[in-house]
Design a protein around this motif. Structure first.
Motif, PDB file in Angstrom:
ATOM      1  N   LYS A 188       0.886  -1.035  -0.219  1.00  0.00           N
ATOM      2  CA  LYS A 188      -0.123   0.056  -0.021  1.00  0.00           C
ATOM      3  C   LYS A 188       0.855   1.243   0.104  1.00  0.00           C
ATOM      4  CE  LYS A 188      -4.093   2.080   2.205  1.00  0.00           C
ATOM      5  NZ  LYS A 188      -5.221   1.864   3.298  1.00  0.00           N
ATOM      6  N   GLU A 189       1.987   1.142   0.666  1.00  0.00           N
ATOM      7  CA  GLU A 189       2.757   2.396   0.753  1.00  0.00           C
ATOM      8  C   GLU A 189       3.412   2.724  -0.619  1.00  0.00           C
ATOM      9  OE1 GLU A 189       4.913   5.456   2.387  1.00  0.00           O
ATOM     10  OE2 GLU A 189       3.241   4.470   3.214  1.00  0.00           O
ATOM     11  N   GLU A 190       3.840   1.508  -1.254  1.00  0.00           N
ATOM     12  CA  GLU A 190       4.470   1.739  -2.421  1.00  0.00           C
ATOM     13  C   GLU A 190       3.675   2.373  -3.540  1.00  0.00           C
ATOM     14  OE1 GLU A 190       7.302   1.965  -5.798  1.00  0.00           O
ATOM     15  OE2 GLU A 190       7.346   1.832  -3.669  1.00  0.00           O
ATOM     16  N   GLN A 191       2.096   1.949  -3.593  1.00  0.00           N
ATOM     17  CA  GLN A 191       1.044   2.295  -4.267  1.00  0.00           C
ATOM     18  C   GLN A 191       0.954   4.010  -3.881  1.00  0.00           C
ATOM     19  OE1 GLN A 191      -3.247   2.000  -3.875  1.00  0.00           O
ATOM     20  NE2 GLN A 191      -3.365   0.932  -5.691  1.00  0.00           N
ATOM     21  N   LYS A 192       0.923   4.236  -2.941  1.00  0.00           N
ATOM     22  CA  LYS A 192       0.951   5.866  -2.609  1.00  0.00           C
ATOM     23  C   LYS A 192       2.039   6.713  -3.309  1.00  0.00           C
ATOM     24  CE  LYS A 192       1.377   8.981   1.496  1.00  0.00           C
ATOM     25  NZ  LYS A 192       1.496   8.848   2.986  1.00  0.00           N
ATOM     26  N   SER A 211     -10.750   8.571  -8.983  1.00  0.00           N
ATOM     27  CA  SER A 211     -11.435   7.286  -8.864  1.00  0.00           C
ATOM     28  C   SER A 211     -10.281   6.215  -8.161  1.00  0.00           C
ATOM     29  CB  SER A 211     -12.087   6.484 -10.254  1.00  0.00           C
ATOM     30  OG  SER A 211     -11.056   6.246 -11.113  1.00  0.00           O
ATOM     31  N   ASP A 212      -9.071   6.523  -8.604  1.00  0.00           N
ATOM     32  CA  ASP A 212      -7.984   5.853  -8.182  1.00  0.00           C
ATOM     33  C   ASP A 212      -7.907   5.845  -6.465  1.00  0.00           C
ATOM     34  OD1 ASP A 212      -7.091   4.998 -10.745  1.00  0.00           O
ATOM     35  OD2 ASP A 212      -5.611   6.863 -10.584  1.00  0.00           O
ATOM     36  N   LEU A 213      -8.213   7.044  -6.181  1.00  0.00           N
ATOM     37  CA  LEU A 213      -8.151   7.574  -4.682  1.00  0.00           C
ATOM     38  C   LEU A 213      -9.505   6.652  -3.909  1.00  0.00           C
ATOM     39  CD1 LEU A 213      -7.001  11.018  -4.486  1.00  0.00           C
ATOM     40  CD2 LEU A 213      -5.627   9.176  -4.414  1.00  0.00           C
ATOM     41  N   LYS A 214     -10.643   6.639  -4.721  1.00  0.00           N
ATOM     42  CA  LYS A 214     -11.666   5.930  -4.183  1.00  0.00           C
ATOM     43  C   LYS A 214     -11.572   4.361  -4.097  1.00  0.00           C
ATOM     44  CE  LYS A 214     -14.952   9.309  -6.183  1.00  0.00           C
ATOM     45  NZ  LYS A 214     -16.217   9.636  -7.250  1.00  0.00           N
ATOM     46  N   GLU A 215     -10.856   3.880  -4.912  1.00  0.00           N
ATOM     47  CA  GLU A 215     -10.616   2.608  -5.096  1.00  0.00           C
ATOM     48  C   GLU A 215      -9.638   2.196  -3.891  1.00  0.00           C
ATOM     49  OE1 GLU A 215     -12.179  -0.214  -7.117  1.00  0.00           O
ATOM     50  OE2 GLU A 215     -13.384   1.589  -6.709  1.00  0.00           O
ATOM     51  N   TRP A 219      -8.840  -0.829  -0.023  1.00  0.00           N
ATOM     52  CA  TRP A 219      -7.634  -1.643  -0.204  1.00  0.00           C
ATOM     53  C   TRP A 219      -7.714  -2.802   0.549  1.00  0.00           C
ATOM     54  CZ3 TRP A 219      -2.648  -1.315  -2.540  1.00  0.00           C
ATOM     55  CH2 TRP A 219      -1.838  -2.072  -2.286  1.00  0.00           C
ATOM     56  N   ASP A 220      -8.060  -2.876   1.533  1.00  0.00           N
ATOM     57  CA  ASP A 220      -8.382  -4.174   2.353  1.00  0.00           C
ATOM     58  C   ASP A 220      -9.329  -4.924   1.981  1.00  0.00           C
ATOM     59  OD1 ASP A 220      -6.417  -3.212   4.220  1.00  0.00           O
ATOM     60  OD2 ASP A 220      -7.746  -2.382   5.689  1.00  0.00           O
ATOM     61  N   LYS A 221     -10.478  -4.597   1.352  1.00  0.00           N
ATOM     62  CA  LYS A 221     -11.402  -5.516   0.609  1.00  0.00           C
ATOM     63  C   LYS A 221     -10.522  -6.320  -0.551  1.00  0.00           C
ATOM     64  CE  LYS A 221     -16.265  -5.537  -0.143  1.00  0.00           C
ATOM     65  NZ  LYS A 221     -17.902  -4.895  -0.074  1.00  0.00           N
ATOM     66  N   TYR A 222     -10.031  -5.364  -1.259  1.00  0.00           N
ATOM     67  CA  TYR A 222      -9.534  -6.114  -2.497  1.00  0.00           C
ATOM     68  C   TYR A 222      -8.369  -6.933  -2.168  1.00  0.00           C
ATOM     69  CZ  TYR A 222     -11.258  -2.981  -6.149  1.00  0.00           C
ATOM     70  OH  TYR A 222     -12.213  -2.522  -7.150  1.00  0.00           O
ATOM     71  N   GLN A 223      -7.687  -6.654  -1.043  1.00  0.00           N
ATOM     72  CA  GLN A 223      -6.824  -7.618  -0.388  1.00  0.00           C
ATOM     73  C   GLN A 223      -7.431  -9.032  -0.005  1.00  0.00           C
ATOM     74  OE1 GLN A 223      -2.927  -7.161  -0.613  1.00  0.00           O
ATOM     75  NE2 GLN A 223      -4.231  -5.737  -2.000  1.00  0.00           N
TER      76      GLN A 223
END
Length: 292
Positions: A188-192, A211-215, A219-223
Motif C-alpha cells: 500500500k505504501e508503494e502504491q501511494k 477514482s484511483d483514490l476511491k478504490e 484496499w483491504d477489501k481488495y486484498q
C-alpha cells in the motif's frame, strides 16, 4: 545476482496475503536486472518461434494487480524481443454492450490465443471475482436471470463463479493451453508513492483519475478478494505466482524467469521436420534456384 527458485513464488497451499512478500532482493542493480531480463526475453522469443512452427501448444499469460502495480510496463519489457506475429494482448476493461449480452466468460473465450501463439490477458477473467465482488452492484449490468438485485449475490453465487472459472481453465489446459497467472503484489505504501509520482510528473498525469483514490480506500477489501482468488484457483495446470512488485525491474525479471524455466520443461516442443519427399529433393531445389 542471486539465482531464484521459481517454486518460491508459486502458490501451492493456502496462504494469507499479508504474509506474501512485496519485496525481494536479488543482489543486483537495475542495470544488471535489465541485462538479465533482455537475455531471458531473447530465450523466450526463441521458444515462441519454435512453438509457432510446432503449432500444438499456446500460452496464456494472465496478470493481475492493484492500480500502479506495473502491469503495462512489465508486459512491454518482458515481451519486447518477441516477433509480433506470435503474440496478442488483450486488456479487459468495463464490458461492452455486446459482451454484456453473453455470459461473463464469453469475451475471454474468444480472446484465447491460437495454438502456436502467446496470449496476454492484462486484467483477466478474475476481474469477475475481484471488482464485481468489491462492487456487486456492477453485476446488475449482466442482466442474469437469477440475479434480480444485489441481495441475490450470496456466497453460493461466488462459489459457482469460481467453479466456472476453474472449469474454464481446466478445459483449455487439457486442450493445449499452457497457463501462467501472475499476481503483482504491491504494498500500500508503494502504491501511494507511485500515485504521488503520477501527480508530480506532467507526462504521467494522464494516467491519474480521482477514482484511483476511491478504490484505494477499498484496499483491504481488495486484498481479501485477492487472497480468496489465490487460495481457490491456483491449480497445477493453472498456477498462480506471487510476484513481489515494489521494485519493477525485479518483478519483470522474476516473471520472465518463471516463464522460461517452465517452458523449458516442454521438451516435446520442437520445430517440425520437412516431409521426407521434400528432404530428398533439397539438392534439386537448390540447383533450380542457383540456375535461375
Amino acid at each position: 545476482m542471486k539465482d531464484i527458485n521459481i517454486e518460491d513464488f508459486q502458490i501451492k497451499s493456502q496462504i494469507e496475503i499479508k504474509n506474501l512478500a512485496t519485496k525481494v532482493d536479488l543482489g543486483a542493480d537495475k542495470k544488471e536486472l535489465k541485462k538479465a531480463l533482455r537475455d531471458v526475453s531473447k530465450d523466450l522469443a526463441e521458444i515462441q518461434n519454435t512453438m509457432y512452427a510446432h503449432g500444438k501448444y499456446s500460452v496464456l499469460f494472465c496478470i493481475q494487480g492493484m492500480d500502479t502495480a506495473g502491469k503495462d510496463s512489465l508486459i512491454r519489457e518482458v515481451f519486447k524481443e518477441f516477433n509480433v506475429r506470435g503474440i496478442i494482448a488483450h486488456s479487459f476493461k468495463k464490458p461492452t454492450e455486446l459482451e454484456l449480452k453473453h455470459d461473463f466468460l464469453w469475451r475471454h473465450y474468444i480472446a484465447l490465443p491460437a495454438r502456436g501463439k502467446f496470449g496476454i490477458f492484462n486484467r483477466t477473467h478474475y476481474e469477475n471475482v475481484l471488482v464485481t465482488r468489491v462492487h456487486p452492484e456492477y453485476l446488475m449490468y449482466e442482466n442474469m436471470p437469477d440475479v434480480k438485485s444485489v441481495d441475490d449475490v450470496d456466497e453460493a453465487f461466488w462459489n459457482k463463479r469460481f467453479e466456472e472459472i476453474n472449469n474454464f481453465e481446466k478445459h483449455i489446459a487439457e486442450n493445449g493451453t499452457i497457463i501462467f497467472k501472475f499476481f503483482l503484489n504491491l504494498s500500500k505504501e508503494e502504491q501511494k508513492n507511485r500515485l504521488l509520482r503520477r501527480l508530480d510528473r506532467p507526462d504521467k498525469q494522464w494516467k491519474f483519475s480521482s477514482s484511483d483514490l476511491k478504490e484505494r480506500k477499498l484496499w483491504d477489501k481488495y486484498q481479501d478478494c485477492y487472497e480468496d482468488v489465490l487460495n481457490r484457483s491456483s491449480k497445477p495446470h493453472a498456477p498462480w505466482f506471487n510476484i513481489p512488485a515494489d521494485d519493477k525491474a525485479t518483478a519483470r525479471y522474476i516473471v520472465a524467469k518463471i516463464l522460461l524455466d517452465n517452458l523449458k520443461n516442454y521438451t516435446d516442443i520442437v520445430e517440425p521436420e520437412l516431409p521426407q519427399k521434400e528432404k530428398d529433393n533439397i539438392g534439386l531445389y537448390r540447383e533450380q534456384l542457383e540456375n535461375e
